[in-house]
Design an enzyme around this catalytic site. Structure first.
Site, mmCIF file in Angstrom:
data_model
loop_
_atom_site.group_PDB
_atom_site.id
_atom_site.type_symbol
_atom_site.label_atom_id
_atom_site.label_comp_id
_atom_site.label_asym_id
_atom_site.label_seq_id
_atom_site.Cartn_x
_atom_site.Cartn_y
_atom_site.Cartn_z
ATOM 1 N N LYS A 200 0.714 -1.073 0.087
ATOM 2 C CA LYS A 200 0.066 -0.052 0.223
ATOM 3 C C LYS A 200 0.781 1.235 0.168
ATOM 4 O O LYS A 200 1.553 1.413 0.813
ATOM 5 C CB LYS A 200 -0.948 -0.115 1.226
ATOM 6 C CG LYS A 200 -1.846 1.278 1.354
ATOM 7 C CD LYS A 200 -2.872 1.040 2.260
ATOM 8 C CE LYS A 200 -3.585 2.339 2.596
ATOM 9 N NZ LYS A 200 -4.575 2.267 3.557
ATOM 10 N N LYS A 223 1.247 9.898 5.523
ATOM 11 C CA LYS A 223 1.488 8.742 6.077
ATOM 12 C C LYS A 223 2.841 7.913 5.644
ATOM 13 O O LYS A 223 2.694 6.799 5.488
ATOM 14 C CB LYS A 223 0.164 7.862 5.687
ATOM 15 C CG LYS A 223 -1.111 8.330 6.205
ATOM 16 C CD LYS A 223 -2.392 7.578 6.018
ATOM 17 C CE LYS A 223 -3.439 8.073 6.782
ATOM 18 N NZ LYS A 223 -4.759 7.132 6.589
ATOM 19 N N LYS A 254 -2.280 -1.497 -3.712
ATOM 20 C CA LYS A 254 -2.924 -0.386 -3.621
ATOM 21 C C LYS A 254 -2.225 0.884 -3.863
ATOM 22 O O LYS A 254 -1.260 0.910 -2.991
ATOM 23 C CB LYS A 254 -3.889 -0.410 -2.401
ATOM 24 C CG LYS A 254 -4.638 0.845 -1.977
ATOM 25 C CD LYS A 254 -5.362 0.596 -0.600
ATOM 26 C CE LYS A 254 -6.195 1.756 -0.239
ATOM 27 N NZ LYS A 254 -6.453 1.813 1.157
ATOM 28 N N SER A 280 -10.402 5.647 -4.308
ATOM 29 C CA SER A 280 -11.094 6.633 -4.472
ATOM 30 C C SER A 280 -11.051 7.668 -5.655
ATOM 31 O O SER A 280 -11.674 8.288 -6.276
ATOM 32 C CB SER A 280 -11.344 7.514 -3.229
ATOM 33 O OG SER A 280 -9.988 7.876 -2.637
HETATM 34 C C1 PBG Z 1 -6.991 3.914 5.650
HETATM 35 C C2 PBG Z 1 -7.460 3.307 4.378
HETATM 36 C C3 PBG Z 1 -7.491 4.212 3.150
HETATM 37 C C4 PBG Z 1 -8.029 3.729 1.974
HETATM 38 C C5 PBG Z 1 -8.507 2.341 2.558
HETATM 39 N N1 PBG Z 1 -8.167 2.348 3.900
HETATM 40 C C6 PBG Z 1 -6.932 5.584 2.982
HETATM 41 C C7 PBG Z 1 -5.499 5.936 3.641
HETATM 42 O O1 PBG Z 1 -4.603 5.296 3.780
HETATM 43 O O2 PBG Z 1 -5.337 7.050 3.973
HETATM 44 C C8 PBG Z 1 -8.266 4.196 0.810
HETATM 45 C C9 PBG Z 1 -9.148 3.975 0.024
HETATM 46 C C10 PBG Z 1 -9.559 4.581 -1.269
HETATM 47 O O3 PBG Z 1 -9.017 5.705 -1.411
HETATM 48 O O4 PBG Z 1 -10.622 4.476 -1.837
HETATM 49 N N2 PBG Z 1 -6.831 2.799 6.476
#
Ligand code: PBG
Length: 331
Positions: A200, A223, A254, A280
């Site tokens: 991720k 992050k 991801k 998203s």
């Molecule tokens: C956080 C989490 C995130 C997403 C899924 N779980 C965002 C982040 O890491 O800030 C993102 C999913 C998306 O953007 O559709 N645990």
């Protein structure tokens, strides 16, 4: 591999009709490949649009259960829950994360009661419950790993208790897959699957999601100390190997489209069930362009999803799931 010289080889022969194109098609996309991420909020009978994700709603628990029924009828096998938590419930100790009555756990039970065949996936990370928007505990400005893992274990156990079929740790702390796996085994949840968000990235494509779960206002800093550097690729393989060795049943890359090369490397190297999350920001870009009439929305949606299959993924988490399933079913 040899290719006959032209005109013996004419690649257009196999493309001349829908029948021949279908016969030689290498990959396929079906509703069975899709996991649908759904946002849950409190209340009853509530459906509230997410401004930065046109067409996506935050639903109250009763509406989530209805949506699960519709998704099941469309052939979608799994729903992934993300809670939009009341800011008043966000604390430094994130205790709402393992409250048996939190939104995610209530929605899990409601779905399993309404549509037992639907697989429910839940998200393990502290950000929806954390007063400072991070996936882990923050102590003196640092996101601390090991104490966070203990909290993630409690959160995962409460999700398994509620009936989750698949638990998705999205937090990127070190050691959480092994710790959660051991705790699940010890608690008699040996059949709960772990879909690790193994690779991720620290991505700007999550922006609309943070709006959707109400975390963007809260987040202090970024992050980058726990999510991956977008410049890295070999590291993704090491993370996937690590998570598989700790007991992950499936792994995820991801975001999705900007990281298709990672999907392919992961699948080729490990052959494990591999998923991509079309996040998203990817959804917002495609939908935004479609709503402006700049691209054909239906076609870019299906083309973008097929790209994941071509890159070796077994399935995709996508906000397009119901719309794509409808199209694929010819509805
Ligand atoms: C956080 C989490 C995130 C997403 C899924 N779980 C965002 C982040 O890491 O800030 C993102 C999913 C998306 O953007 O559709 N645990």
């Amino acid at each position: 591999m040899t290719i006959a010289p032209y005109p013996a080889a004419r690649f257009r022969r196999n493309r001349q009709s829908a029948a021949l194109r279908g016969l030689v098609r290498e990959n396929s996309l079906s509703p069975a490949d899709l996991i649908w991420p759904v946002f849950v909020r409190d209340g009853e009978g509530v459906e509230e649009p997410v401004p930065s994700m046109p067409g996506v709603l935050r639903r109250s628990v009763d509406r989530v259960a209805e949506a699960a029924r519709e998704a099941h009828d469309l052939g979608i096998p799994a729903i992934c829950l993300f809670p939009y938590t009341d800011p008043a419930l966000k604390t430094e100790d994130c205790a709402e994360a393992w409250n048996p009555e939190n939104l995610s756990n209530r929605a899990t039970r409601a779905i399993k009661a309404a549509v037992p065949e639907m697989a429910v996936m839940t998200d393990v990370a502290l950000d929806p419950y954390n007063i400072n928007g991070h996936d882990g505990f923050v102590v003196e400005g640092e996101i601390i790993n090991d104490a966070t893992v203990e909290a993630l274990v409690r959160q995962a156990l409460s999700q398994a208790e509620a009936g989750a079929d698949i638990i998705g740790p999205s937090d990127m702390m070190d050691g959480r897959i092994g710790a959660i796996r051991a705790a699940l085994e010890a608690a008699g949840h040996q059949n709960v699957a772990l879909l690790s968000y193994a690779a991720k990235y620290a991505s700007a494509f999550y922006g609309p999601f943070r709006d959707a779960v109400g975390a963007s206002g809260a987040l202090k800093g970024d992050k980058a100390t726990y999510q991956m550097d977008p410049a890295n690729s070999d590291e993704a393989l090491r993370l996937v190997e690590r998570d598989l060795s700790e007991g992950a049943d499936m792994v995820m890359v991801k975001p999705g489209m900007p990281y298709l090369d990672i999907c392919r490397r992961v699948k080729d190297r490990f052959g494990a069930p591999t998923f991509a999350y079309q996040v998203s920001g990817e959804y917002a870009m495609l939908r935004g362009a479609a709503l402006n009439g700049w691209v054909d929305g239906d076609r870019v949606m299906l083309e973008s999803l097929m790209a994941f299959k071509r890159a070796g993924c077994d399935g995709v988490l996508t906000y397009f799931a119901p719309a794509a399933a409808r199209l694929l079913n010819g509805q």
